[in-house]
Design an enzyme around this catalytic site. Structure first.
Site, PDB file in Angstrom:
ATOM      1  N   ASP A 116       0.835  -1.201   0.000  1.00  0.00           N
ATOM      2  CA  ASP A 116       0.000   0.000   0.000  1.00  0.00           C
ATOM      3  C   ASP A 116       0.871   1.253   0.000  1.00  0.00           C
ATOM      4  OD1 ASP A 116      -2.897   1.160   0.611  1.00  0.00           O
ATOM      5  OD2 ASP A 116      -1.486   2.237   1.888  1.00  0.00           O
ATOM      6  N   LYS A 143      -2.588   6.131  -4.498  1.00  0.00           N
ATOM      7  CA  LYS A 143      -3.671   7.062  -4.176  1.00  0.00           C
ATOM      8  C   LYS A 143      -3.475   8.395  -4.884  1.00  0.00           C
ATOM      9  CE  LYS A 143      -3.637   4.977   0.434  1.00  0.00           C
ATOM     10  NZ  LYS A 143      -2.252   4.465   0.426  1.00  0.00           N
ATOM     11  N   HIS A 196      -7.255   9.938  -1.941  1.00  0.00           N
ATOM     12  CA  HIS A 196      -6.571   9.880  -0.651  1.00  0.00           C
ATOM     13  C   HIS A 196      -7.349  10.542   0.482  1.00  0.00           C
ATOM     14  CE1 HIS A 196      -2.232   9.413   1.017  1.00  0.00           C
ATOM     15  NE2 HIS A 196      -3.112   9.225   1.968  1.00  0.00           N
ATOM     16  N   TYR A 246       3.371   9.730  -0.516  1.00  0.00           N
ATOM     17  CA  TYR A 246       4.458   9.106   0.240  1.00  0.00           C
ATOM     18  C   TYR A 246       5.804   9.260  -0.462  1.00  0.00           C
ATOM     19  CZ  TYR A 246       0.505   6.537   2.364  1.00  0.00           C
ATOM     20  OH  TYR A 246      -0.674   6.187   2.964  1.00  0.00           O
TER      21      TYR A 246
END
Length: 283
Positions: free
Chosen positions: A48, A78, A112, A53
């Site tokens: 994930d 996302k 997100h 990120y």
């Protein structure tokens, strides 16, 4: 049949999602490939990530280099909060697909968080549905959406002709942030519920009940929390950059918490340790 990290749940999209995922939130890009490979070696088949990120490419490289068949691994990314409109979401999806070009497709793409206002949220959903129709994105869903955002989206899906199905809803969920109202809404519609921060970012490890259960089952406190999430029917996404803990967090399929002990972990607290867009009245 006994569960394992490779066990799956069927989504409304028709695809399968592994019941345990490996999260890489805040994992530095320079170690992401190494820890993701370790997770895959330990038996995880579900990674994930997210554009926010900044480690999508490293995750995808690890998956590509794992030696495992692509069809065995489930990869999520996302659409970031900065790209919540039709045009910007299209850009974000293309960027994530470019990062994942070695994989050929993305298994799951989520919005997100419910930023961008109503028109932005609905436009971003339209972009997801279009990407899914090409086969480059297999399943779609949302993360951190409050009940009002979920209902707004459902109304749009039913009346706009755009379509699409929420295959997954991802939230911070643990005994101190249960979100049972949102869980019920999603389950009524057949959506899989994913639980991020299932270890509460290690901020509740000194809770007496966790210590009691860890001793009773001869497991770590983290394992008790991951097991709680699995038995609630969620897909937990524990994260770690420590190899021993990556392995430990996956070793939760050979014991079971009793009904009584599951009830002991039930609390009335609402104490998220991360951001909480689902309850942000400004959105």
């Amino acid at each position: 049949m006994a569960l394992s990290p490779q066990s799956t749940k069927k989504m409304v999209s028709g695809y399968e999602i592994p019941v345990l995922g490996f999260g890489v939130y805040k994992t530095p890009p320079d170690v992401t490939e190494t820890v993701t490979l370790k997770a895959l070696q330990a038996g995880y088949r579900h990674i994930d990530s997210a554009q926010l990120y900044r480690n999508e490419r490293e995750c995808c490289t690890a998956i590509h280099n794992s030696g495992l068949d692509r069809s065995q691994i489930f990869y999520t990314s996302k659409v970031p909060t900065t790209h919540m409109s039709y045009e910007k979401a299209k850009e974000a999806i293309e960027a994530s697909l470019e990062a994942a070009k070695e994989l050929g497709y993305i298994d799951l793409m989520l919005l997100h968080a419910p930023y961008g206002g109503k028109s932005g949220r609905l436009g971003a959903w339209r972009a997801l549905v279009e990407a899914q129709s090409t086969g480059k994105i297999r399943s779609i869903g949302v993360s951190n959406y409050g009940l009002q955002h979920l209902q707004e989206l459902e109304d749009y899906i039913q009346t706009s002709g755009v379509g699409g199905k929420i295959a997954v809803g991802q939230y911070e969920i643990h005994p101190w942030c249960a979100r049972e109202d949102i869980v019920a809404w999603l389950r009524q519609r057949g959506a899989v519920v994913e639980a991020y921060s299932p270890l509460v970012q290690a901020k509740r490890m000194e809770e007496p009940v966790l210590g009691d259960l860890a001793r009773k089952y001869k497991r770590s406190r983290a394992q008790v929390l991951v097991r709680w999430s699995l038995q609630k029917g969620y897909v937990p996404l524990p994260k770690s950059v420590t190899e021993s803990r990556i392995v430990e967090n996956s070793q939760v399929f050979d014991f079971e918490l009793s009904d009584e002990d599951m009830r002991r972990l039930q609390t009335e607290e609402y104490a998220p340790v991360s951001w909480d867009p689902a309850r942000d009245s400004r959105l």
